[in-house]
Design a protein around this motif. Structure first.
Motif, PDB file in Angstrom:
ATOM      1  N   PHE A  38       0.817  -1.221   0.000  1.00  8.83           N
ATOM      2  CA  PHE A  38       0.000   0.000   0.000  1.00  8.83           C
ATOM      3  C   PHE A  38       0.848   1.267   0.000  1.00  8.83           C
ATOM      4  N   LYS A  39       2.203   1.115   0.096  1.00 12.00           N
ATOM      5  CA  LYS A  39       3.131   2.247   0.019  1.00 12.00           C
ATOM      6  C   LYS A  39       2.942   3.245   1.171  1.00 12.00           C
ATOM      7  N   TYR A  40       2.543   2.733   2.326  1.00 10.72           N
ATOM      8  CA  TYR A  40       2.459   3.535   3.541  1.00 10.72           C
ATOM      9  C   TYR A  40       3.497   3.042   4.538  1.00 10.72           C
ATOM     10  N   THR A  41       3.884   3.917   5.464  1.00  9.32           N
ATOM     11  CA  THR A  41       4.654   3.459   6.613  1.00  9.32           C
ATOM     12  C   THR A  41       3.689   2.973   7.681  1.00  9.32           C
ATOM     13  N   GLU A  42       4.218   2.224   8.635  1.00  6.71           N
ATOM     14  CA  GLU A  42       3.363   1.694   9.702  1.00  6.71           C
ATOM     15  C   GLU A  42       2.697   2.821  10.481  1.00  6.71           C
ATOM     16  N   LEU A  43       3.444   3.893  10.796  1.00  8.51           N
ATOM     17  CA  LEU A  43       2.888   4.995  11.583  1.00  8.51           C
ATOM     18  C   LEU A  43       1.788   5.735  10.844  1.00  8.51           C
ATOM     19  N   GLU A  44       1.827   5.739   9.512  1.00  5.87           N
ATOM     20  CA  GLU A  44       0.824   6.455   8.733  1.00  5.87           C
ATOM     21  C   GLU A  44      -0.546   5.791   8.759  1.00  5.87           C
ATOM     22  N   VAL A  45      -0.601   4.487   9.080  1.00  9.93           N
ATOM     23  CA  VAL A  45      -1.893   3.785   9.028  1.00  9.93           C
ATOM     24  C   VAL A  45      -2.397   3.339  10.391  1.00  9.93           C
ATOM     25  N   LEU A  46      -1.510   3.159  11.373  1.00 12.57           N
ATOM     26  CA  LEU A  46      -1.956   2.702  12.686  1.00 12.57           C
ATOM     27  C   LEU A  46      -2.936   3.702  13.282  1.00 12.57           C
ATOM     28  N   GLY A  47      -4.049   3.193  13.816  1.00 12.59           N
ATOM     29  CA  GLY A  47      -5.072   4.046  14.413  1.00 12.59           C
ATOM     30  C   GLY A  47      -6.038   4.630  13.403  1.00 12.59           C
ATOM     31  N   LYS A  48      -5.817   4.390  12.090  1.00 12.10           N
ATOM     32  CA  LYS A  48      -6.715   4.891  11.053  1.00 12.10           C
ATOM     33  C   LYS A  48      -7.712   3.806  10.660  1.00 12.10           C
ATOM     34  N   ASN A  49      -8.808   4.236  10.042  1.00 13.59           N
ATOM     35  CA  ASN A  49      -9.822   3.285   9.570  1.00 13.59           C
ATOM     36  C   ASN A  49      -9.301   2.540   8.348  1.00 13.59           C
ATOM     37  N   ILE A  50      -9.551   1.251   8.311  1.00 12.96           N
ATOM     38  CA  ILE A  50      -9.052   0.402   7.209  1.00 12.96           C
ATOM     39  C   ILE A  50      -9.556   0.852   5.852  1.00 12.96           C
ATOM     40  N   SER A  51     -10.666   1.618   5.855  1.00 19.53           N
ATOM     41  CA  SER A  51     -11.246   2.054   4.579  1.00 19.53           C
ATOM     42  C   SER A  51     -10.315   2.984   3.821  1.00 19.53           C
ATOM     43  N   MET A  52      -9.293   3.559   4.486  1.00 19.77           N
ATOM     44  CA  MET A  52      -8.356   4.429   3.789  1.00 19.77           C
ATOM     45  C   MET A  52      -7.577   3.674   2.717  1.00 19.77           C
ATOM     46  N   LEU A  53      -7.543   2.345   2.808  1.00 23.94           N
ATOM     47  CA  LEU A  53      -6.806   1.518   1.844  1.00 23.94           C
ATOM     48  C   LEU A  53      -7.703   0.990   0.742  1.00 23.94           C
ATOM     49  N   MET A  54      -8.949   1.525   0.656  1.00 22.27           N
ATOM     50  CA  MET A  54      -9.922   1.020  -0.317  1.00 22.27           C
ATOM     51  C   MET A  54     -10.372   2.156  -1.237  1.00 22.27           C
ATOM     52  N   PRO A  55     -10.556   1.859  -2.536  1.00 24.88           N
ATOM     53  CA  PRO A  55     -11.160   2.849  -3.421  1.00 24.88           C
ATOM     54  C   PRO A  55     -12.680   2.825  -3.243  1.00 24.88           C
ATOM     55  N   GLN A  56     -13.326   3.829  -3.773  1.00 22.34           N
ATOM     56  CA  GLN A  56     -14.793   3.810  -3.779  1.00 22.34           C
ATOM     57  C   GLN A  56     -15.267   2.750  -4.783  1.00 22.34           C
ATOM     58  N   PRO A  57     -16.440   2.071  -4.548  1.00 17.68           N
ATOM     59  CA  PRO A  57     -17.394   2.319  -3.447  1.00 17.68           C
ATOM     60  C   PRO A  57     -17.098   1.493  -2.195  1.00 17.68           C
ATOM     61  N   ASP A  58     -16.029   0.632  -2.232  1.00 16.45           N
ATOM     62  CA  ASP A  58     -15.753  -0.207  -1.068  1.00 16.45           C
ATOM     63  C   ASP A  58     -15.492   0.632   0.179  1.00 16.45           C
ATOM     64  N   ARG A  59     -14.832   1.788   0.006  1.00 13.84           N
ATOM     65  CA  ARG A  59     -14.516   2.627   1.160  1.00 13.84           C
ATOM     66  C   ARG A  59     -15.790   3.060   1.879  1.00 13.84           C
ATOM     67  N   ALA A  60     -16.797   3.478   1.137  1.00 12.70           N
ATOM     68  CA  ALA A  60     -18.025   3.974   1.756  1.00 12.70           C
ATOM     69  C   ALA A  60     -18.836   2.860   2.404  1.00 12.70           C
ATOM     70  N   HIS A  61     -18.715   1.642   1.880  1.00 15.38           N
ATOM     71  CA  HIS A  61     -19.548   0.542   2.362  1.00 15.38           C
ATOM     72  C   HIS A  61     -18.915  -0.241   3.502  1.00 15.38           C
ATOM     73  N   HIS A  62     -17.604  -0.039   3.765  1.00 12.87           N
ATOM     74  CA  HIS A  62     -16.904  -0.953   4.677  1.00 12.87           C
ATOM     75  C   HIS A  62     -17.459  -0.927   6.093  1.00 12.87           C
ATOM     76  N   ASP A  63     -17.637   0.294   6.660  1.00 14.39           N
ATOM     77  CA  ASP A  63     -18.122   0.369   8.051  1.00 14.39           C
ATOM     78  C   ASP A  63     -19.518  -0.221   8.163  1.00 14.39           C
ATOM     79  N   GLY A  64     -20.349  -0.004   7.137  1.00 15.70           N
ATOM     80  CA  GLY A  64     -21.690  -0.588   7.153  1.00 15.70           C
ATOM     81  C   GLY A  64     -21.638  -2.102   7.126  1.00 15.70           C
ATOM     82  N   TYR A  65     -20.659  -2.643   6.408  1.00 13.88           N
ATOM     83  CA  TYR A  65     -20.525  -4.104   6.373  1.00 13.88           C
ATOM     84  C   TYR A  65     -20.192  -4.654   7.760  1.00 13.88           C
ATOM     85  N   LEU A  66     -19.228  -3.995   8.447  1.00 12.01           N
ATOM     86  CA  LEU A  66     -18.893  -4.444   9.797  1.00 12.01           C
ATOM     87  C   LEU A  66     -20.088  -4.367  10.735  1.00 12.01           C
ATOM     88  N   PHE A  67     -20.873  -3.275  10.613  1.00 13.95           N
ATOM     89  CA  PHE A  67     -22.046  -3.111  11.483  1.00 13.95           C
ATOM     90  C   PHE A  67     -23.059  -4.231  11.232  1.00 13.95           C
TER      91      PHE A  67
END
Length: 416
Positions: A38-67
């Motif tokens: 994903f071309k990120y460092t570990e510090l850049e992604v830790l504590g962030k929502n996993i959806s940051m690594l997804m393009p649309q529309p998966d990014r918008a739907h991810h939290d709803g899927y978990l719920f």
């Protein structure tokens, strides 16, 4: 503590990405392979929502899927796996296969995602389709040529019936036509061989998914240890055995294809035979059944030789693996090496089922298996590959075997 360090080392050095998130989709850990994908460092992604690594529309739907999953328990990815598209830091996208496992640990729910980059597989699949299309066109051209040849043959027969005076000329035409037909059929067979060879090359691409399955099975086995569930352990063992069997079959087919195409060339390495044999003995411990043992001894004054180390190791592994498979769970496998002024000798002896006398003359033929092997796994390629490797190194293979009394194989190679 030692086990935790070992597990971290395995995860950090895994060839595939591994990301863990909490039940709200927040990234808790990411291994180096995932950072590279994903071309990120570990510090850049830790504590962030996993959806940051997804393009649309998966990014918008991810939290709803978990719920929905927490509410209904119905999974579309967790425990199932699917192909998705990832979004890198610089905005590029790439295909990957995602396998998600739900882990309950210390009263928490953690989701572990195993990420296998499919870029090479997709590219290989595209090339395979293009090559298959080209082969199909060539087959159609050859089929048309055959039809035309058959049409000529039928016309020739008609002419033969119309005029007996041209019998000799007509027979000559028929013979020529038959030769053309045979030539076309030979070309068809050659195309079949090319297609088969291409499939063998493409089978290289199965190795990475098999490695992922093997790693996932090991991780499942390690995570399941606190639960002491025998069923999990039993099925993990079956998965690992299946992966090893498929990998062995793929390796044998690829080795045979390289031999047939002349790609296998020998090189002279200078190495310590006793050290190599010791390493092989240690590596083969994992394949032993029950209380089997490998007894290794070196004889002779010198231990350094000049041969193709890789081909020699493959030959020894083939023989030890056969000895393990065809011997009982309490048996001992005798493994000896010896060096004199002109030759080195490898002897591998077991007390297994032996080889029937009628089958021994076919032993080094490809795909041949003795009649007494029963349900013991195997594809009949190992000894054929062994024989050809030995020939490449200017060596020879001898063996002696008796039913239910065991088998002795002797490899002899010149070292000067």
């Amino acid at each position: 503590m030692e086990k935790a360090v070992l597990l971290k080392a395995i995860i950090d050095n895994a060839i595939d990405g591994l990301i863990t998130i909490d039940e709200y989709g927040i990234i808790e850990s990411i291994n180096p392979s995932a950072c590279k994908l994903f071309k990120y460092t570990e510090l850049e992604v830790l504590g962030k929502n996993i959806s940051m690594l997804m393009p649309q529309p998966d990014r918008a739907h991810h939290d709803g899927y978990l719920f929905r999953y927490k509410k209904t328990g119905e999974a579309s990815i967790i425990g199932i796996g699917r192909e998705l598209t990832g979004l890198t830091k610089n905005g590029t996208q790439f295909p990957f296969r995602l396998g998600v496992s739900e882990v309950k640990y210390s009263g928490r729910i953690i989701y572990a995602g195993f990420i296998h980059d499919l870029s090479r597989e997709k590219e290989a699949e595209s090339k395979l389709q293009d090559y298959a299309s080209m082969l199909e066109e060539q087959v159609q051209e050859r089929t048309l040529s055959l039809r035309e040849t058959v049409a000529v043959l039928e016309q020739t027969k008609i002419e033969l019936n119309l005029s007996l005076e041209h019998l000799r000329d007509t027979v000559g035409v028929l013979e020529q036509t038959q030769r053309e037909l045979n030539l076309s059929l030979d070309k068809e067979k050659e195309l079949g061989k090319l297609k088969s060879r291409f499939v063998s090359i493409a089978s290289h691409e199965f190795r990475t998914p098999l490695s992922l399955v093997q790693l996932s099975a090991s991780l499942i086995e390690r995570h399941a240890l606190p639960y002491e569930n025998q069923n999990i352990g039993k099925h993990v063992v079956k998965i690992k055995e299946a992966v090893l069997n498929v990998t062995a079959i793929l390796n044998d087919f690829l080795s045979l294809e390289k031999l047939d195409s002349g790609k296998t060339q020998t090189k002279r390495d200078t190495f310590n035979l006793e050290n190599l044999a010791g390493e092989i003995t240690d590596e083969m411990q994992i394949a032993l059944k029950g209380r089997q043992k490998i007894i290794y001894k070196h004889r002779g004054p010198g231990v350094t030789i000049q041969l193709d180390q890789n081909l020699l190791k493959n030959c020894i592994v083939i023989l030890i693996d056969n000895a393990i498979k065809y011997s009982g769970a309490e048996s001992e496998i005798q493994f000896y090496t010896k060096i004199n002024e002109n030759n080195c000798t490898i002897r591998i002896c077991d007390n297994g089922i032996g080889i029937p006398a009628d089958d021994q003359k076919h032993l080094f033929e490809a795909f041949f298996r003795a009649h007494n092997t029963g349900k013991i796994s195997g594809n009949g390629l190992g000894l054929s590959i062994l024989s050809r490797y030995t020939d490449l190194m200017k060596g020879k293979v001898d063996f002696r075997s008796r039913i239910n009394k065991g088998t002795l194989f002797i490899l002899t190679f010149p070292i000067i």
